[in-house]
Design a protein around this motif. Structure first.
Motif, PDB file in Angstrom:
ATOM      1  N   PHE A  70     -66.527 101.646  16.483  1.00 13.62           N
ATOM      2  CA  PHE A  70     -66.197 102.683  15.799  1.00 13.62           C
ATOM      3  C   PHE A  70     -64.797 102.217  14.966  1.00 13.62           C
ATOM      4  O   PHE A  70     -64.716 102.781  13.787  1.00 13.62           O
ATOM      5  CB  PHE A  70     -65.759 103.846  16.887  1.00 13.62           C
ATOM      6  CG  PHE A  70     -65.579 105.245  16.031  1.00 13.62           C
ATOM      7  CD1 PHE A  70     -66.481 105.750  15.265  1.00 13.62           C
ATOM      8  CD2 PHE A  70     -64.267 105.609  16.117  1.00 13.62           C
ATOM      9  CE1 PHE A  70     -66.148 106.894  14.278  1.00 13.62           C
ATOM     10  CE2 PHE A  70     -63.743 106.523  15.524  1.00 13.62           C
ATOM     11  CZ  PHE A  70     -64.782 107.604  14.770  1.00 13.62           C
ATOM     12  N   PRO A  71     -63.911 101.557  15.533  1.00 14.34           N
ATOM     13  CA  PRO A  71     -62.540 101.129  14.688  1.00 14.34           C
ATOM     14  C   PRO A  71     -63.080 100.418  13.443  1.00 14.34           C
ATOM     15  O   PRO A  71     -62.629 100.540  12.231  1.00 14.34           O
ATOM     16  CB  PRO A  71     -61.870 100.306  15.776  1.00 14.34           C
ATOM     17  CG  PRO A  71     -62.321 100.765  17.087  1.00 14.34           C
ATOM     18  CD  PRO A  71     -63.833 101.132  16.807  1.00 14.34           C
ATOM     19  N   ALA A  72     -64.070  99.803  13.566  1.00 17.82           N
ATOM     20  CA  ALA A  72     -64.428  98.653  12.494  1.00 17.82           C
ATOM     21  C   ALA A  72     -64.957  99.627  11.501  1.00 17.82           C
ATOM     22  O   ALA A  72     -64.861  99.500  10.352  1.00 17.82           O
ATOM     23  CB  ALA A  72     -65.166  97.670  12.791  1.00 17.82           C
ATOM     24  N   TRP A  73     -65.866 100.640  11.781  1.00 17.33           N
ATOM     25  CA  TRP A  73     -66.430 101.222  10.943  1.00 17.33           C
ATOM     26  C   TRP A  73     -65.484 102.289  10.062  1.00 17.33           C
ATOM     27  O   TRP A  73     -65.727 102.406   8.835  1.00 17.33           O
ATOM     28  CB  TRP A  73     -67.450 102.512  11.884  1.00 17.33           C
ATOM     29  CG  TRP A  73     -68.233 103.562  10.894  1.00 17.33           C
ATOM     30  CD1 TRP A  73     -69.516 103.240  10.447  1.00 17.33           C
ATOM     31  CD2 TRP A  73     -67.847 104.779  10.985  1.00 17.33           C
ATOM     32  NE1 TRP A  73     -69.712 104.583   9.695  1.00 17.33           N
ATOM     33  CE2 TRP A  73     -68.591 105.325   9.797  1.00 17.33           C
ATOM     34  CE3 TRP A  73     -66.920 105.520  11.198  1.00 17.33           C
ATOM     35  CZ2 TRP A  73     -68.756 106.862   9.390  1.00 17.33           C
ATOM     36  CZ3 TRP A  73     -66.902 106.905  10.786  1.00 17.33           C
ATOM     37  CH2 TRP A  73     -67.830 107.718  10.149  1.00 17.33           C
ATOM     38  N   LEU A  74     -64.452 102.813  10.841  1.00 16.50           N
ATOM     39  CA  LEU A  74     -63.378 103.780  10.121  1.00 16.50           C
ATOM     40  C   LEU A  74     -62.673 102.785   9.115  1.00 16.50           C
ATOM     41  O   LEU A  74     -62.414 103.195   8.037  1.00 16.50           O
ATOM     42  CB  LEU A  74     -62.412 104.065  11.051  1.00 16.50           C
ATOM     43  CG  LEU A  74     -62.656 105.488  11.946  1.00 16.50           C
ATOM     44  CD1 LEU A  74     -61.428 105.732  12.783  1.00 16.50           C
ATOM     45  CD2 LEU A  74     -63.031 106.826  10.995  1.00 16.50           C
ATOM     46  N   LEU A  75     -62.269 101.647   9.577  1.00 11.93           N
ATOM     47  CA  LEU A  75     -61.628 100.673   8.536  1.00 11.93           C
ATOM     48  C   LEU A  75     -62.507 100.326   7.220  1.00 11.93           C
ATOM     49  O   LEU A  75     -62.322 100.443   6.365  1.00 11.93           O
ATOM     50  CB  LEU A  75     -61.424  99.200   9.247  1.00 11.93           C
ATOM     51  CG  LEU A  75     -60.649  98.290   8.757  1.00 11.93           C
ATOM     52  CD1 LEU A  75     -59.143  98.866   8.646  1.00 11.93           C
ATOM     53  CD2 LEU A  75     -60.559  96.833   9.613  1.00 11.93           C
ATOM     54  N   TRP A  76     -63.884 100.065   7.627  1.00  6.43           N
ATOM     55  CA  TRP A  76     -64.934  99.704   6.731  1.00  6.43           C
ATOM     56  C   TRP A  76     -64.903 101.188   5.632  1.00  6.43           C
ATOM     57  O   TRP A  76     -64.687 100.529   4.434  1.00  6.43           O
ATOM     58  CB  TRP A  76     -66.206  99.819   7.413  1.00  6.43           C
ATOM     59  CG  TRP A  76     -67.388  99.436   6.473  1.00  6.43           C
ATOM     60  CD1 TRP A  76     -67.820  98.073   6.066  1.00  6.43           C
ATOM     61  CD2 TRP A  76     -68.306 100.368   5.826  1.00  6.43           C
ATOM     62  NE1 TRP A  76     -68.919  98.413   5.156  1.00  6.43           N
ATOM     63  CE2 TRP A  76     -69.272  99.661   4.971  1.00  6.43           C
ATOM     64  CE3 TRP A  76     -68.340 101.542   5.895  1.00  6.43           C
ATOM     65  CZ2 TRP A  76     -70.234 100.426   4.561  1.00  6.43           C
ATOM     66  CZ3 TRP A  76     -69.609 102.279   5.129  1.00  6.43           C
ATOM     67  CH2 TRP A  76     -70.277 101.673   4.393  1.00  6.43           C
ATOM     68  N   ARG A  77     -65.115 102.192   6.138  1.00  4.88           N
ATOM     69  CA  ARG A  77     -65.122 103.332   4.936  1.00  4.88           C
ATOM     70  C   ARG A  77     -63.651 103.454   4.415  1.00  4.88           C
ATOM     71  O   ARG A  77     -63.821 103.833   3.005  1.00  4.88           O
ATOM     72  CB  ARG A  77     -65.264 104.777   6.008  1.00  4.88           C
ATOM     73  CG  ARG A  77     -67.001 104.618   6.454  1.00  4.88           C
ATOM     74  CD  ARG A  77     -67.242 106.205   6.457  1.00  4.88           C
ATOM     75  NE  ARG A  77     -68.695 106.108   6.390  1.00  4.88           N
ATOM     76  CZ  ARG A  77     -69.567 107.088   6.360  1.00  4.88           C
ATOM     77  NH1 ARG A  77     -68.862 108.244   6.768  1.00  4.88           N
ATOM     78  NH2 ARG A  77     -70.663 107.229   6.356  1.00  4.88           N
ATOM     79  N   ALA A  78     -62.501 103.330   5.094  1.00  8.28           N
ATOM     80  CA  ALA A  78     -61.219 103.444   4.611  1.00  8.28           C
ATOM     81  C   ALA A  78     -61.137 102.361   3.304  1.00  8.28           C
ATOM     82  O   ALA A  78     -60.573 102.807   2.175  1.00  8.28           O
ATOM     83  CB  ALA A  78     -60.260 103.398   5.602  1.00  8.28           C
ATOM     84  N   ILE A  79     -61.536 101.386   3.812  1.00  9.78           N
ATOM     85  CA  ILE A  79     -61.291 100.247   2.740  1.00  9.78           C
ATOM     86  C   ILE A  79     -62.216 100.167   1.371  1.00  9.78           C
ATOM     87  O   ILE A  79     -61.645 100.336   0.300  1.00  9.78           O
ATOM     88  CB  ILE A  79     -61.571  98.658   3.382  1.00  9.78           C
ATOM     89  CG1 ILE A  79     -60.469  98.399   4.249  1.00  9.78           C
ATOM     90  CG2 ILE A  79     -61.718  97.469   2.237  1.00  9.78           C
ATOM     91  CD1 ILE A  79     -60.646  97.017   4.758  1.00  9.78           C
ATOM     92  N   TYR A  80     -63.508 100.535   1.816  1.00  8.43           N
ATOM     93  CA  TYR A  80     -64.388 100.854   0.525  1.00  8.43           C
ATOM     94  C   TYR A  80     -64.119 101.997  -0.406  1.00  8.43           C
ATOM     95  O   TYR A  80     -64.191 102.135  -1.522  1.00  8.43           O
ATOM     96  CB  TYR A  80     -65.912 100.962   0.929  1.00  8.43           C
ATOM     97  CG  TYR A  80     -66.371  99.310   1.308  1.00  8.43           C
ATOM     98  CD1 TYR A  80     -66.305  98.435   0.382  1.00  8.43           C
ATOM     99  CD2 TYR A  80     -67.172  99.111   2.410  1.00  8.43           C
ATOM    100  CE1 TYR A  80     -66.703  97.112   0.437  1.00  8.43           C
ATOM    101  CE2 TYR A  80     -67.269  97.744   2.693  1.00  8.43           C
ATOM    102  CZ  TYR A  80     -67.084  96.909   1.781  1.00  8.43           C
ATOM    103  OH  TYR A  80     -67.675  95.473   1.806  1.00  8.43           O
ATOM    104  N   LEU A  81     -63.692 103.075   0.344  1.00 10.77           N
ATOM    105  CA  LEU A  81     -63.258 104.295  -0.294  1.00 10.77           C
ATOM    106  C   LEU A  81     -61.915 103.872  -1.144  1.00 10.77           C
ATOM    107  O   LEU A  81     -61.981 104.302  -2.435  1.00 10.77           O
ATOM    108  CB  LEU A  81     -62.616 105.469   0.667  1.00 10.77           C
ATOM    109  CG  LEU A  81     -62.831 107.010   0.029  1.00 10.77           C
ATOM    110  CD1 LEU A  81     -64.204 107.490  -0.350  1.00 10.77           C
ATOM    111  CD2 LEU A  81     -62.371 107.892   1.100  1.00 10.77           C
ATOM    112  N   ALA A  82     -60.941 103.055  -0.702  1.00  7.94           N
ATOM    113  CA  ALA A  82     -59.944 102.665  -1.424  1.00  7.94           C
ATOM    114  C   ALA A  82     -60.166 101.797  -2.784  1.00  7.94           C
ATOM    115  O   ALA A  82     -59.719 102.010  -3.747  1.00  7.94           O
ATOM    116  CB  ALA A  82     -58.857 102.150  -0.869  1.00  7.94           C
ATOM    117  N   LYS A  83     -61.390 101.095  -2.358  1.00 11.64           N
ATOM    118  CA  LYS A  83     -61.712 100.162  -3.582  1.00 11.64           C
ATOM    119  C   LYS A  83     -62.633 100.662  -4.654  1.00 11.64           C
ATOM    120  O   LYS A  83     -62.682 100.114  -5.613  1.00 11.64           O
ATOM    121  CB  LYS A  83     -62.355  99.166  -2.744  1.00 11.64           C
ATOM    122  CG  LYS A  83     -61.344  98.107  -2.444  1.00 11.64           C
ATOM    123  CD  LYS A  83     -62.396  96.587  -1.794  1.00 11.64           C
ATOM    124  CE  LYS A  83     -61.172  95.848  -1.172  1.00 11.64           C
ATOM    125  NZ  LYS A  83     -60.351  95.050  -2.150  1.00 11.64           N
TER     126      LYS A  83
END
Ligand code: FAD
Length: 534
Positions: A376-389
């Motif tokens: 789950f932490p990796a999933w949150l990070l994945w979403r945050a990074i792609y949203l920012a990019k």
């Protein structure tokens, strides 16, 4: 300072669009005109494409109009058909008018990415769905929903199993993301199909290596493997898809998997137009030097992104990722600005920040700056990074809303019936309208249904009437058979209706049906004879 320079950027993906936006920033309008040629008018955010299959993200939310991303760049929405590096001219496909367009350049940026290439593998072109473009994602989603609808009413148990079996070839990031999304989607929407509620789908991921996600460290790949297996996804390692029929997937090991849905994220190659280039290749990609200049054409031509073979100053080959494509674009635009301003070029030095892969179901794997994260932490990070990019605020808001809505509502499973490419199209013309002009490219063969037209030929500035054609006559075959431009103008004499057979379909019929080829060859010979004696 010299005259205003013409910069052509070929390709509107991550590499091309990022190069154009940086060039806009580094060069004043009086220093350079920037043109970008892409076959679509949008840039696709490919890392989120698998989520389009499951409807987590709306169809148009993964794309952004190129005109908005680089407003000063002139977009030419056509296909690149030829690149002449010696004459410094790029030829692009015809638009509404069947005429090629030639674009000269002072500086050229080649960023045409890669394409799915199934040639040479039996049945792949016909029965395997590629996964690379927005059209591929829409096509796969529609096919999936169709398969579920058919499975719901099918009484033959064997056929129902085939309809509910999904094979994905390629265990890299995109293959893993695709199989995870397929599995999630089918699992969620089958609740809407009364007969399928108690019938689970079968999902098979086929990978040539001895572990999936070769891009990741072994521990994260193992985590992903276990997680997918726990969800019921079968993982077939050390095997490869070597063929397909409409009924089954054929694997190298000899295993045959009865299935109506086969998807492949591999293999890919550079677009055909780049194969024709007279330049050095490395591993099937265009070879560039440390400053990303095309070897043999230094100072004028740069290549980057998925179509280029790039080695960083530390000696590592760069992977085909968006992360690298955008950094390469910065180096290329700086070097073009340096060429115009007279400064030194700089080498490409980016070594990568990390890797992220979604596994669906609120889980992901990530390796950022050497730190490994999973679940789950990796999933949150994945979403945050792609949203920012994401490139625009509009896209960020729309995708954030898409993700929010799926927490509240089940996924939608509306099948989008888009108009199919008809093999034969119809055209209506009013008197005096021209079907094609002498000198145009041959794009179709025509059959007259109703009405009449005149065949007119211009020689030395004067126009002669060659013939009048009526119902049942066909025309336009000469340019296609001999691969030359139109030798006459065809103008409607009365209101008329014609059938149009595209060049592609005409070629397919001609090569498969000898009688069809003979009819048209005889007709072309008769016509050449008549016009020669006219
Ligand atoms: C499903 C999927 C998931 C991915 N996930 C990730 C990820 O999570 N992280 C990551 O970093 N990378 C990811 N990638 C890889 C990443 O998207 C690519 O490395 C990146 O898009 C490369 O950019 P590019 O500009 O070189 O090529 P592209 O983005 O492919 O752009 C090439 C452009 O050229 C156009 N073109 C091609 N031929 C012609 C022609 N003859 N005439 C006119 N136009 C033409 C194409 O239409 C396209 O618009 C993923 C790729 C896929 C397919």
């Amino acid at each position: 300072m010299g005259t205003k320079k013409r910069i052509l950027v070929l390709g509107g993906g991550f590499a091309g669009v990022c190069a154009a936006t940086n060039l806009e920033r580094l060069l004043r309008p009086d220093e350079a005109s920037i043109f970008l040629i892409n076959q679509e008018n949008y840039c696709v955010y490919q890392p989120l494409l698998p989520e389009v299959i499951s409807g987590l993200i709306g169809l148009t939310d993964v794309v952004c109009p190129i005109r908005q991303l680089c407003p000063r760049t002139k977009l030419i929405m056509r296909e690149v058909q030829n690149i002449d590096l010696v004459r410094r001219v790029v030829t692009v496909s015809p638009g509404f008018r069947p005429r090629l367009l030639e674009l000269p350049f002072d500086y050229l940026v080649i960023a045409l990415g890669s394409v799915s290439n199934f040639s040479g593998t039996p049945g792949m072109v016909e029965h395997v769905k590629p996964f690379r473009t927005l059209a591929d994602a829409v096509n796969l989603r529609n096919h999936l929903i169709h398969a579920l609808d058919e499975a719901e009413i099918e009484t033959d148990a064997d056929l129902r199993r085939k309809l509910l079996t999904f094979v994905v070839a390629g265990g890299g990031f995109s293959g893993v993301e695709v199989v995870a999304e397929l599995c999630d989607f089918v699992d969620k929407v089958r609740q809407n199909f009364p007969r399928l509620r108690n019938e689970k789908g079968r999902f098979v991921l086929v990978h040539a290596g001895d572990r999936i996600l070769p891009e990741m460290s072994e521990s994260l790949a193992l985590f992903a493997h276990k997680l997918l297996a726990k969800r019921g996804i079968e993982i077939q390692l050390n095997d490869r898809l070597v063929g397909a029929t409409s009924e089954k997937a054929l694997l190298k090991s000899g295993l045959e998997i009865p299935a109506k849905t086969i998807v492949s994220s591999v293999p890919s190659s550079i677009p055909l137009v780049l194969h024709k280039l007279d330049c050095e290749n490395e591993g099937g990609r265009l070879k560039v030097n440390a400053n990303l200049e095309l070897v043999g054409y230094e100072g004028n031509v740069w290549a980057l992104g998925d179509c280029a073979s790039i080695t960083t100053i530390s000696g590592k080959r760069t992977p085909a990722t968006a992360q690298h494509a955008t950094r390469e674009a910065k180096t290329v635009s700086k070097n073009i600005a340096a060429a115009i301003h007279g400064g030194p070029s700089s080498p490409f030095a980016f070594e990568g920040l990390g890797k992220l892969g979604s596994l669906g179901h609120y889980s992901a794997v990530a390796e950022i700056l050497g730190i490994r994260i999973s679940g789950f932490p990796a999933w949150l990070l994945w979403r945050a990074i792609y949203l920012a990019k994401l490139p625009s605020l509009r896209q960020k808001v729309r995708i954030a809303l898409d993700w929010f809505f799926v927490l509240l509502f089940p996924p939608d499973f509306v099948q989008l019936r888009v108009v199919r490419d008809a093999g034969i199209a119809r055209q209506h013309l009013e008197p005096g309208e021209v079907i094609f002009f002498q000198g145009d490219l041959g794009d179709n063969v025509y059959v007259i249904q109703t009405g009449e037209c005149d065949v007119l030929r211009e020689t030395n500035g004067s126009q002669a009437h060659i013939a009048t054609l009526g119902p049942g006559d066909y025309f336009g075959e000469m340019a296609l058979l001999n691969d030359v431009t139109r030798n006459a103008t065809i103008r409607a004499r009365t209101a008329m209706d014609v059938l149009m057979v595209s060049k592609k379909d005409f070629e397919a019929l001609k090569s498969s049906i000898p009688a069809f080829r003979e009819v048209f060859q005889r007709l072309a010979q008769d016509r050449s004879r008549k016009t020669a004696t006219a």
